[in-house]
Write an enzyme that holds these catalytic residues in place. Structure first.
Site, PDB file in Angstrom:
ATOM      1  N   CYS A  11       0.965  -1.481   0.010  1.00 52.61           N
ATOM      2  CA  CYS A  11      -0.155  -0.013   0.148  1.00 52.61           C
ATOM      3  C   CYS A  11       1.098   1.166   0.078  1.00 52.61           C
ATOM      4  CB  CYS A  11      -0.751  -0.053   1.231  1.00 52.61           C
ATOM      5  SG  CYS A  11      -2.242   1.125   0.993  1.00 52.61           S
TER       6      CYS A  11
ATOM      7  N   HIS B 123      -3.281  -5.178   0.068  1.00 56.78           N
ATOM      8  CA  HIS B 123      -3.077  -5.674   1.258  1.00 56.78           C
ATOM      9  C   HIS B 123      -2.981  -7.275   1.167  1.00 56.78           C
ATOM     10  CE1 HIS B 123      -2.844  -1.833   3.843  1.00 56.78           C
ATOM     11  NE2 HIS B 123      -3.517  -1.692   2.936  1.00 56.78           N
TER      12      HIS B 123
ATOM     13  N   GLU C 230      -1.786  -9.398   3.160  1.00 59.31           N
ATOM     14  CA  GLU C 230      -1.632  -9.910   4.442  1.00 59.31           C
ATOM     15  C   GLU C 230      -3.024 -10.437   4.915  1.00 59.31           C
ATOM     16  OE1 GLU C 230      -1.637  -5.370   5.494  1.00 59.31           O
ATOM     17  OE2 GLU C 230      -1.183  -6.791   3.929  1.00 59.31           O
TER      18      GLU C 230
END
Length: 559
Positions: free
Chosen positions: A393, A519, A521
């Protein structure tokens, strides 16, 4: 068959791990072949955590449908296969917003709108909505028993037992047994008072998860059972563990899932936990270690990057490595002003000492200009020294700015977020947000498709050229500068299918330099590590091995 309900509450203090407890119970029930869903109620008045400071709330977890939710939903998705949406996390603010909207619309037909029954009915309806097509729904009530804010939620779950009966509802209470150093003993009184508080509002816990930093003796469990009106076998010792992925196995050993099935009158097969046992074995018996430096803005509070840290752990486990993370405050890497004794004309590089020795460097997401120059220095160090770099990001936006300044020669290049007067706006506000000033829920959120360039690092990692990832950003790469940056060697390897947005950039001449706008994750799980984190950790470990080999050669040369 209609769904059974498990309600998870917490007492004594906050941060006892209710979310992990709920996720671990869900994991065990899934391992027995049951279909589960999970939801969390947060008692604060914010409509969602999207506008809250990371220092206060921690990470904002984003679901596929673009909901900005509590970080506990990250635990739910990592430990189970439940597909969560905005319906799985409600706050007091959102509940009241829905009620006021109905009242203004005239839905209540002139009635006096009250906490009971209107607020509690809204809460119960929200629970029933996510209980469709599942065997068990696990509901976590945020906050601590005794807080004024959480009373409507506790009243609602009390009513649920009245509505559905004892065989269809289960109350799990997470509490604390503190060790008093002066007395050299564990104390049960806080747990007793917490259960007493629950009883005062009409809820009798069925299972107590007693958090402690050491073993809870059998006679102490008997005492708790007697004073708290629960079965002795339902007093569970929930000890601290080095790896959170050991929690489901500990709960299984303590019989939590067996008790839950018995109390809910459910039949299920024996749990299949071999994969979780292998994860825990790897966590406690790594073959080597890997060191990652995370350069961020909110590193003082690690929960700000909860999913990020866990995704790195998953990547390390995939290679049977121990992860060593060092949190680096981005502001601490900013170049200091010239001082007496500095070599004239030579740029100050004091920050390099803080970055030396890491096998890989990662710059995560964030907002605002604080610490940006420090991030740019970290990225430059990784690029110039062939240290594996992973940007997420804001980490992609700063990577583009650093490349524009120091490789493409665009002096003063910046983002419109940090410097509206920059001569080279490499990053600018999303075009659809032009003129939008409201902060809540106005970003590009949720899952978006991405097309990968064949042969790129990203395509090799994913094993495909079409992916979908979750986003949370307000600024984008300015494609007017694409010819300049690609001409200088940067490669844009991921874009939206319509080529509107740039999603991934890479430097093909670097061992591993990849930055993405999304993102990743949020989609990583211990049993299914995210491909980008897996390959980043792998590249970092390879860098570690090369560094060690060079050191050996240099030592031999000196000898």
């Amino acid at each position: 068959m209609s769904a059974k309900y498990i309600f998870v509450t917490g007492g004594v203090v906050s941060s006892l791990g209710k979310g992990l407890a709920a996720a671990s119970i869900g994991c065990l029930l899934e391992a027995r072949g049951l279909k589960v869903n999970l939801m969390k109620f947060d008692p604060y008045l914010n409509v969602d955590p999207g506008t809250m400071s990371p220092f206060q709330h921690g990470e904002v977890f984003v679901t596929d449908d673009g909901a900005e939710t509590d970080l506990d939903l990250g635990h739910y998705e990592r430990f189970t296969h439940a597909r969560l949406t905005r319906d799985n996390n409600l706050t007091t603010g959102r509940i009241y917003e829905q009620i006021i909207t109905k009242e203004r619309r005239g839905d209540y037909l002139g009635k006096t709108v009250q906490v009971i029954p209107h607020v509690t009915n809204e809460i119960k309806n929200a629970m029933r909505k996510v209980a469709q097509d599942v065997d068990v729904i696990i509901v976590e009530i945020g906050g601590t028993v005794g807080d004024i804010e959480s009373l409507p939620f506790l009243e609602a779950i009390r009513q649920m037992r009245q509505d559905l009966g004892r065989d269809n509802t289960l109350f799990v209470h997470v509490t604390l047994i503190p060790w008093i150093a002066a007395a050299q003993e564990l104390k049960t009184k806080p747990t007793q008072h917490s259960v007493k508080e629950m009883l005062s509002i009409g809820i009798q816990p069925d299972i107590l998860l007693c958090r402690s930093d050491r073993a809870v003796p059998r006679d102490m469990r008997s005492k708790i059972a007697l004073f708290c009106n629960v079965e002795e076998r339902a007093v569970i010792a929930a000890r601290d563990v080095a790896s959170i992925y050991e929690v489901p196995l500990n709960f299984a050993n303590e019989g939590v899932d067996t008790l839950a099935l018995e109390y809910l009158r459910l039949d299920a097969k024996a749990p299949e936990l071999a994969l979780w046992q292998e994860i825990v074995r790897r966590a406690y018996h790594p073959t080597d270690q890997v060191s990652i430096g995370i350069v961020g803005k909110y590193v003082e509070y690690e929960d700000s990057y909860k999913s990020l840290k866990e995704a790195l752990v998953h990547g390390a486990l995939a290679h049977n490595l121990k992860l060593r993370v060092t949190w680096i405050e981005a502001e601490g890497l900013e170049t200091r002003d010239a001082q007496v004794g500095d070599e004239p004309g030579k740029p100050n590089r004091d920050y390099e000492a803080q970055l030396a020795g890491f096998d890989g460097i990662l710059v995560p997401g964030g907002f605002g200009k604080r610490g940006i120059e420090g991030m740019l220095n970290a990225i430059r160090y990784a690029r110039e020294n062939n240290v594996p770099y992973f940007g997420i990001c804001l980490g992609m936006q700063t990577a583009c700015i650093e490349y524009a300044r120091n490789v493409a020669g665009l002096a003063g290049a910046n983002s419109g977020e940090f410097d509206p007067a920059t001569p080279h706006r490499i990053i600018y506000k999303l075009r659809e947000l032009t003129g939008v000033e409201e902060m809540g829920g106005t970003m590009r959120l949720g899952a978006w498709a991405c097309k990968l360039e064949p042969g790129s690092l990203a395509a090799q990692a994913y094993g495909t050229t079409e992916i979908s990832e979750r986003h949370r950003h307000r600024y984008e790469f300015n494609r007017e500068y694409e010819p300049v940056l690609t001409g200088a060697g940067l490669r844009l390897t991921g874009t939206t299918p319509d080529s509107t947005y740039v999603e991934i950039v890479e430097i093909p001449t670097h061992p591993f330099f990849l930055a993405c706008q999304f993102h990743p994750e949020f989609k990583s799980k211990p049993l299914e590590p995210h491909p980008l984190f897996r390959d980043f950790v792998g590249a970092s470990y390879k860098n570690r091995e090369l560094t060690k080999a060079r050191a050996v050669v240099e030592a031999e040369v000196k000898a």
